[in-house]
Design an enzyme around this catalytic site. Sequence first.
Site, PDB file in Angstrom:
ATOM      1  N   HIS A 378       0.961  -1.446   0.097  1.00  0.00           N
ATOM      2  CA  HIS A 378       0.003   0.356   0.095  1.00  0.00           C
ATOM      3  C   HIS A 378       0.886   1.643   0.046  1.00  0.00           C
ATOM      4  O   HIS A 378       0.609   2.794  -0.844  1.00  0.00           O
ATOM      5  CB  HIS A 378      -0.561  -0.024   1.290  1.00  0.00           C
ATOM      6  CG  HIS A 378      -1.404   0.950   1.325  1.00  0.00           C
ATOM      7  ND1 HIS A 378      -2.605   1.796   0.384  1.00  0.00           N
ATOM      8  CD2 HIS A 378      -1.276   2.096   2.762  1.00  0.00           C
ATOM      9  CE1 HIS A 378      -3.523   2.598   1.494  1.00  0.00           C
ATOM     10  NE2 HIS A 378      -1.945   3.414   2.459  1.00  0.00           N
ATOM     11  N   HIS A 383       1.307   5.466  -1.791  1.00  0.00           N
ATOM     12  CA  HIS A 383       1.321   6.822  -1.568  1.00  0.00           C
ATOM     13  C   HIS A 383       2.874   7.394  -2.106  1.00  0.00           C
ATOM     14  O   HIS A 383       3.607   8.898  -2.032  1.00  0.00           O
ATOM     15  CB  HIS A 383       1.581   7.009   0.233  1.00  0.00           C
ATOM     16  CG  HIS A 383       0.748   7.128   0.344  1.00  0.00           C
ATOM     17  ND1 HIS A 383       0.185   8.022   0.784  1.00  0.00           N
ATOM     18  CD2 HIS A 383       0.313   5.505   1.198  1.00  0.00           C
ATOM     19  CE1 HIS A 383      -0.792   7.582   2.151  1.00  0.00           C
ATOM     20  NE2 HIS A 383      -0.529   6.153   2.350  1.00  0.00           N
ATOM     21  N   GLU A 423      -5.758  10.190   1.155  1.00  0.00           N
ATOM     22  CA  GLU A 423      -5.803   8.373   1.096  1.00  0.00           C
ATOM     23  C   GLU A 423      -7.095   7.694  -0.324  1.00  0.00           C
ATOM     24  O   GLU A 423      -7.058   7.519  -0.889  1.00  0.00           O
ATOM     25  CB  GLU A 423      -6.257   7.712   1.753  1.00  0.00           C
ATOM     26  CG  GLU A 423      -5.704   7.627   3.411  1.00  0.00           C
ATOM     27  CD  GLU A 423      -4.400   6.352   3.381  1.00  0.00           C
ATOM     28  OE1 GLU A 423      -4.868   6.115   2.382  1.00  0.00           O
ATOM     29  OE2 GLU A 423      -3.266   6.235   3.422  1.00  0.00           O
ATOM     30  N   SER A 442      -3.695   1.531  -4.131  1.00  0.00           N
ATOM     31  CA  SER A 442      -3.745   0.416  -4.708  1.00  0.00           C
ATOM     32  C   SER A 442      -4.783  -1.046  -3.993  1.00  0.00           C
ATOM     33  O   SER A 442      -3.957  -1.947  -3.675  1.00  0.00           O
ATOM     34  CB  SER A 442      -2.145   0.949  -2.937  1.00  0.00           C
ATOM     35  OG  SER A 442      -3.153   0.714  -1.681  1.00  0.00           O
TER      36      SER A 442
END
Length: 549
Positions: A378, A383, A423, A442
């Site tokens: 993730h 990110h 997010e 993701s």
Amino acid sequence: MKALDLAIELRNSPQKAMQCLLEEFCYANGYPSRRRSLVDDARFETIVVKQTKQTVLDEARTKANEDPNLDDAVQEQQLQADEVSYQLEDEQATSQDEIDDAGLTEEEVVLQNAASESPEAEKEVVRAAIVVHLRDGMGSLGRILKAVETYHGTVVHLESRQSRSEGVVFDVLIKVDMARANLLQLIRSLRQTASFGSVSLLSENNVSVKAPWFPSHASELDNCNHLMTKYEPDLDMNHPGFADQVYRARRKEIAEIAFAYKYGDPIPHINYTETENKTWSAVFTRVKELMTKHACSEYVAVFKKLEDEKIFVKERLPQLQEMSDFLRKNTGFTLRPAAGLLTARDFLASLAFRIFQSTQYVRHINSPYHTPEPDCIHELLGHMPLLADPSFAQFSQEIGLASLGASDEEIEKLSTVYWFTVEFGLCKENDEVKAYGAGLLSAYGELLHAISDKPEHRAFDPASTAVQPYQDQEYQPIYYVAESFEDAKEKFRRWVSTMSRPFEVRFNPHTERVEVLDSVDKLDTLVSQLNTELLHLTNAIAKLRQPFC
């Protein structure tokens, strides 16, 4: 841990005190079997802090009421202050209940607890700021200075301004160096006159006592690596790895490596297993198939750059050190390992230093496309690419800076903004909606849902986003769409300016230190630096306007 024992911890090491409380709660209540959320954790932090703070203050005030004098030395100082007290007596307007120790403010309770640690702590000279509201004008200022002298204090700064409060002529800010015990007596003495509208203790060591502790240098992030809960697969029966003893042992092994990391250490190398690399390969392939069509152009550009530099390859998981080196070259961001989902305050604080705390463990092979908590897949696929984009990196740091010294309620709001942007954020691009949120990039299932016509798309507005309830068990019913990263940053800055934090901060990249802009001298230094930058800008513009030879 008893509440009174936590008083000092909440002042000197709030993370340690919070960790003790949270671990007790987790072991007593288990762990919720749902997707981990920074927002959910921030709300839980707020509840725990409120309950603990109230208990600490109640017990400390009771203790203070039973023993209003700290020791014989304080009594002696009180005798020396009789002359001042007599002058104040005939003007005393406040009731005994108001000046009683049971009415100690939160700041004074913290100060008194610090003084009660030892005789040395009681006599230790600290710097504090006191605000006194003068009802009768500047004629009362002499009484303040006389009281400071009586209690053996030194005035290091004094300033006044016309008050905006009704019935008050001037507000006076006075900074003093004084022993803790004497400081408490000074405040009590000053409150015994009707000439002063109110007397407030603001700070110790030039930092607000009421504001939560926050790191001022990147090295202090060693104290900001506490997990919101000690979450491991064996705490949740619904976790994909609950029945896998090998996986649980592996998670523990990698977590211990993260806990041992200190500022300045090289990021530990993890020898990923064949199974872990297989899990990465499955997710990597799926994300690469979808990103060209559904991810924002900034994400796609960096993704390709990572492939060109052989950091993103299908066959193996990237190491955090090579990713950290890549980020440093592009935006100055770096990585440090984390054992799991951190407290909201700790995680956001690291962003202020352009540091992203990243996990190194891998989700279970039985659930490659979903994980109930953040894992390195993730972090790496969601990110890292955008942290290498200058505009997005700046937006992330702005959220981190806004969190330093923020109240628990504001941390919750900042976490919610983070949730709906970093997010699960969407943005406009050539009249199309693209994804930039790590949770979307993701997790392909929610990505396809987010860009469909099923959920509601709203224009990004921090004020409304910050209070929007979020969904952590199913796909989001609402997503916020930014016009651009620059537009999102500008809106965010305007919203942050309305927060209650009584000071401003800036990050100095040369010293890796956060500076609190709370004095004229610091503002003068900043203005001088800005003037230098403006000179470079002016020279550059002038040279661009010159014709080619």
